[in-house]
Enzyme design. Structure first.
Site, PDB file in Angstrom:
ATOM      1  CE1 TYR B 177       0.897  -0.356   4.500  1.00 14.92           C
ATOM      2  CE2 TYR B 177       0.439   1.971   4.150  1.00 14.92           C
ATOM      3  CZ  TYR B 177       0.984   0.953   4.920  1.00 14.92           C
ATOM      4  OH  TYR B 177       1.605   1.259   6.102  1.00 14.92           O
ATOM      5  CB  CYS B 178       1.668   3.918  -1.595  1.00 11.50           C
ATOM      6  SG  CYS B 178       0.603   3.777  -3.034  1.00 11.50           S
ATOM      7  NE  ARG B 179       3.299   9.934  -0.777  1.00 14.67           N
ATOM      8  CZ  ARG B 179       4.243  10.347  -1.608  1.00 14.67           C
ATOM      9  NH1 ARG B 179       3.937  10.570  -2.877  1.00 14.67           N
ATOM     10  NH2 ARG B 179       5.459  10.542  -1.186  1.00 14.67           N
ATOM     11  CB  CYS B 183      -0.497   6.661  -4.192  1.00  8.81           C
ATOM     12  SG  CYS B 183       1.266   6.603  -3.860  1.00  8.81           S
ATOM     13  CE1 TYR B 207      -1.375   5.882   8.962  1.00  7.34           C
ATOM     14  CE2 TYR B 207      -1.077   8.028   7.962  1.00  7.34           C
ATOM     15  CZ  TYR B 207      -1.194   7.243   9.091  1.00  7.34           C
ATOM     16  OH  TYR B 207      -1.151   7.829  10.323  1.00  7.34           O
TER      17      TYR B 207
END
Lengths: 218, 218
Positions: B177-179, B183, B207
């Site tokens: 996962y990221c932003r 993203c 997140y």
DNA sequence: CTTTCATTCAATGAATCACTAGAATGATGG
DNA sequence: CCATCATTCTAGTGATTCATTGAATGAAAG
């Protein structure tokens, strides 16, 4: 890389469609019921041509759709969630912009002069309705009432308020509501009814918020 | 009468602050962690001066606040709900604007070429984590990871992905996962890891959405 | 087929916005 | 105090938005 920014730009276009007071007024009206360009122009205080252009901007942003009915173009919201979106925007603005508090207190100034009555919240209203201690008064125009309203509500458009007092129950507290938190109709109604001696308060939300919350409508 | 329109105008100002792709990029970055003007300018691909002006527009709209720390100005979101607001805006745009689907499918085009793996939804991820079948990989820069991340997540910034492969568990499916949904970091990570033979999928959110949903963060 | 009505389109000018470049501010470290 | 660094302010530009006007479209009714 760049397609990520394209997505944000497209999202920004939608936000920009919300970035005009007149368009927000049109959306608030559309949250009550679908309507023709002329009707929308009248309630938003715009010329027909101007309203038409704003509506088209909303349509390009995917917020409203239009279909023909005879000579008229009928506009409606594309999505129930737009009401939620506007409500959230309102909440964020109210808690973080001092300007909002100032304007809201000005809107409530008349109420305060009358004896500082708190508006009725959703939970309190639900309780009052089930216990039979409260009765609902819808002061919106008949057209909007017909398109949907809170259960058991009586409709007396503000213009006919004094003519239809006999429809109001005497044994319960009256809770007046209209289009939403910033709609002045219920404020006005509460003021006028209180001068006539009625026990009446304002619902702090309106029909669209009630419906968007998944509560039953008629 | 007019003060009602003033309220809508003020609300429109807030919406207009959201009506620019660069400002949305700044907000997305701020949803990860507070940051200085320079940091924000870099992640959003803006000059310092330009970023500063956009940030000030966001501040006037009540969406961010700033405080000094030494020579730097540190900006942060005023309100957790802004993440929810942006998420809702995204949902409305995605379901009602054809343009959005086109852009999203372009962003996902590479994934599809690899074998059409569906992203992991929130519920599936929660189940996979409690059962121990999945391990979380955070591919954001270390600074953002430090400011908050999903529980049990391992941080390998995308730039160092190949250097730190030994940190990855072999016995579980990896979920990167990221932003947020737009993203590209986790897309990129999934592609590269799959070419190396890893069993890995993307988390469809990021997140900020996780945190805004009230789920636990570290 | 012409008229009427509701709406949209096109063109204008005034106002606002986005970006750039360079000067000005304010805190820090010698 | 002077120099440096991070940021903000100012001014100028080209692009976009807004409201207004009047012409153009499209459905309906005589």
């Amino acid at each position: 890389m760049t397609s990520q920014q394209d997505l944000l730009d497209t999202l920004a276009q939608v936000a920009r469609a919300l970035g005009n007071g007149h368009r927000l007024a049109l959306l608030e009206r559309l949250a009550q019921a679908e309507a023709s360009v002329e009707t929308l122009a009248n309630t938003a205080g715009l010329t027909i041509g101007n309203a038409s252009q704003h509506l088209q901007q909303l349509r390009r942003a995917g917020l409203v759709t239009a279909h023909r009915s005879g000579k008229q173009m009928i506009y409606r919201l594309t999505d129930e969630r737009i009401v939620t979106l506007l409500g959230l925007l309102r909440q964020v603005a109210e808690t973080n912009l001092a300007e909002m508090e100032r304007l809201i207190s000005r809107l409530f100034a008349d109420d305060d002069a009358e004896g500082a009555l708190e508006a009725v919240g959703r939970d309190e209203l639900l309780a009052g309705l089930t216990s039979g201690e409260m009765a609902l008064l819808d002061v919106r125009p008949e057209e909007e009432f017909e398109a949907g309203h809170l259960p058991e509500a009586i409709n007396i458009p503000l213009a006919q308020l004094e003519d239809m007092l006999d429809k109001l129950p005497q044994d319960r507290e009256i809770v007046a509501y209209c289009r939403g938190p910033y709609c002045v109709l219920s404020h006005e109604a509460v003021q006028r009814l209180r001068q006539l001696g009625y026990r009446v308060r304002r619902f702090e939300e309106g029909y669209p918020e009630w419906k968007a919350a998944g509560l039953p409508v008629a």
